[in-house]
Design an enzyme around this catalytic site. Structure first.
Site, PDB file in Angstrom:
ATOM      1  N   ASP A  93       0.864  -1.182   0.000  1.00 19.32           N
ATOM      2  CA  ASP A  93       0.000   0.000   0.000  1.00 19.32           C
ATOM      3  C   ASP A  93       0.901   1.233   0.000  1.00 19.32           C
ATOM      4  OD1 ASP A  93      -2.305   1.472  -0.092  1.00 19.32           O
ATOM      5  OD2 ASP A  93      -3.140   0.719   1.779  1.00 19.32           O
ATOM      6  N   ASP A  94       0.301   2.383  -0.312  1.00 24.22           N
ATOM      7  CA  ASP A  94       1.114   3.602  -0.340  1.00 24.22           C
ATOM      8  C   ASP A  94       1.500   4.042   1.063  1.00 24.22           C
ATOM      9  OD1 ASP A  94      -1.542   4.269   0.211  1.00 24.22           O
ATOM     10  OD2 ASP A  94      -1.659   5.911  -1.248  1.00 24.22           O
ATOM     11  N   ASP A  97      -1.896   5.225   7.925  1.00 27.80           N
ATOM     12  CA  ASP A  97      -2.192   6.456   8.665  1.00 27.80           C
ATOM     13  C   ASP A  97      -2.699   6.059  10.054  1.00 27.80           C
ATOM     14  OD1 ASP A  97      -3.556   8.739   9.700  1.00 27.80           O
ATOM     15  OD2 ASP A  97      -3.768   9.575   7.716  1.00 27.80           O
TER      16      ASP A  97
HETATM   17  O1  LIG Z   1      -4.226   3.733   7.839  1.00 26.75           O
HETATM   18  P1  LIG Z   1      -5.524   4.262   7.351  1.00 26.75           P
HETATM   19  O2  LIG Z   1      -6.045   5.376   8.236  1.00 26.75           O
HETATM   20  O3  LIG Z   1      -6.561   3.202   7.127  1.00 26.75           O
HETATM   21  O4  LIG Z   1      -5.264   4.989   5.948  1.00 26.75           O
HETATM   22  C1  LIG Z   1      -4.471   4.444   4.941  1.00 26.75           C
HETATM   23  C2  LIG Z   1      -5.277   4.136   3.705  1.00 26.75           C
HETATM   24  O5  LIG Z   1      -5.945   5.340   3.257  1.00 26.75           O
HETATM   25  C3  LIG Z   1      -5.697   5.531   1.869  1.00 26.75           C
HETATM   26  O6  LIG Z   1      -6.604   4.799   1.092  1.00 26.75           O
HETATM   27  P2  LIG Z   1      -8.084   5.330   0.772  1.00 26.75           P
HETATM   28  O7  LIG Z   1      -9.071   4.460   1.498  1.00 26.75           O
HETATM   29  O8  LIG Z   1      -8.193   6.794   1.029  1.00 26.75           O
HETATM   30  O9  LIG Z   1      -8.309   5.065  -0.757  1.00 26.75           O
HETATM   31  P3  LIG Z   1      -7.309   5.229  -2.001  1.00 26.75           P
HETATM   32  O10 LIG Z   1      -6.240   4.202  -1.816  1.00 26.75           O
HETATM   33  O11 LIG Z   1      -8.178   4.954  -3.162  1.00 26.75           O
HETATM   34  O12 LIG Z   1      -6.763   6.637  -1.971  1.00 26.75           O
HETATM   35  C4  LIG Z   1      -4.309   4.951   1.680  1.00 26.75           C
HETATM   36  O13 LIG Z   1      -4.109   4.594   0.317  1.00 26.75           O
HETATM   37  C5  LIG Z   1      -4.326   3.741   2.572  1.00 26.75           C
HETATM   38  O14 LIG Z   1      -4.860   2.618   1.900  1.00 26.75           O
HETATM   39  N1  LIG Z   2      -3.304  10.767  -0.040  1.00 27.71           N
HETATM   40  C1  LIG Z   2      -3.418  10.408   1.252  1.00 27.71           C
HETATM   41  N2  LIG Z   2      -4.337   9.486   1.597  1.00 27.71           N
HETATM   42  C2  LIG Z   2      -4.409   9.181   2.922  1.00 27.71           C
HETATM   43  N3  LIG Z   2      -5.228   8.328   3.549  1.00 27.71           N
HETATM   44  C3  LIG Z   2      -4.948   8.384   4.864  1.00 27.71           C
HETATM   45  N4  LIG Z   2      -3.967   9.259   5.118  1.00 27.71           N
HETATM   46  C4  LIG Z   2      -3.610   9.779   3.916  1.00 27.71           C
HETATM   47  C5  LIG Z   2      -2.630  10.745   3.510  1.00 27.71           C
HETATM   48  O1  LIG Z   2      -1.866  11.326   4.305  1.00 27.71           O
HETATM   49  N5  LIG Z   2      -2.591  11.024   2.167  1.00 27.71           N
HETATM   50 MG   LIG Z   3      -5.710   3.177  -0.082  1.00 28.00          MG
END
Ligand SMILES: O=P(O)(O)OC[C@H]1O[C@H](OP(=O)(O)OP(=O)(O)O)[C@H](O)[C@@H]1O
Ligand SMILES: Nc1nc2[nH]cnc2c(=O)[nH]1
Ligand SMILES: [Mg+2]
Length: 160
Positions: A93-94, A97
């Site tokens: 994952d990226d 948080d």
């Molecule tokens: O640790 P957490 O508080 O759960 O946050 C982390 C997740 O939030 C974002 O995904 P998001 O659900 O926003 O969707 P995206 O990947 O499509 O941006 C990010 O890519 C992680 O997967």
């Molecule tokens: N792009 C982005 N997505 C998130 N989802 C939870 N935290 C983050 C953040 O810092 N950046």
């Molecule tokens: Mg995500």
């Protein structure tokens, strides 16, 4: 925390590429993987870079969403999972948080190795491998979230 209270951390394509490659270096020292499971959508680009570096062509996805456009975590919405317990698989994952997404995925795939590029302190204990830590009050802007635009010189901003 509201959007306006957050610090901003914009990440360029070059920086993302460099940091994803640093993650690949770390992961190649750990072991061999059956394949990669990318967590959509944020894990897709990092997974592609890491797959190229580790010569992995088998890539699956766990498709989920939780954050709304105002940066607030909502209900975790699982759109697609994968079978098995994750043994021998690398989850990408990226970022982590709060760690809620990672906790959810780890419960689904307890034997997989969970890696991210970025980690905030609350999510850090849930990741096996990551590269860069940022503070909890920072919002990371990925290259696909942003585009270059004009900004006022600092002196002008201070006057207004
Ligand atoms: O640790 P957490 O508080 O759960 O946050 C982390 C997740 O939030 C974002 O995904 P998001 O659900 O926003 O969707 P995206 O990947 O499509 O941006 C990010 O890519 C992680 O997967
Ligand atoms: N792009 C982005 N997505 C998130 N989802 C939870 N935290 C983050 C953040 O810092 N950046
Ligand atoms: Mg995500």
């Amino acid at each position: 925390m509201s959007v306006s209270q957050q610090k901003h951390f914009p990440v360029s394509w070059e920086e993302l590429h460099r940091t994803a490659k640093a993650l690949a270096w770390r992961l190649i020292g750990i072991g061999e993987w059956k394949g990669i499971i990318a967590i959509t959508r944020g894990g897709l680009v990092p997974a592609a870079i890491i797959a190229r570096e580790l010569d992995i062509r088998l890539i699956d996805t766990v498709c989920m969403a939780s954050y709304s456009d105002d940066h607030r975590p909502g209900e975790i919405n699982l759109l697609k999972g994968v079978g098995g317990d994750g043994d021998g698989w690398l989850i990408i994952d990226d970022l982590v948080d709060t760690g809620r997404t990672a906790k959810y995925v780890r419960e689904m795939l307890p034997k997989a190795h969970f890696a991210t590029i970025y980690a905030k302190p609350a999510g850090r204990p849930l990741v096996d491998t990551f590269i860069t830590e940022v503070s909890q009050d920072t919002w990371i802007y990925f290259p696909w979230d942003i585009e270059p635009q004009f900004v006022q010189p600092i002196a002008k901003m201070k006057r207004s």
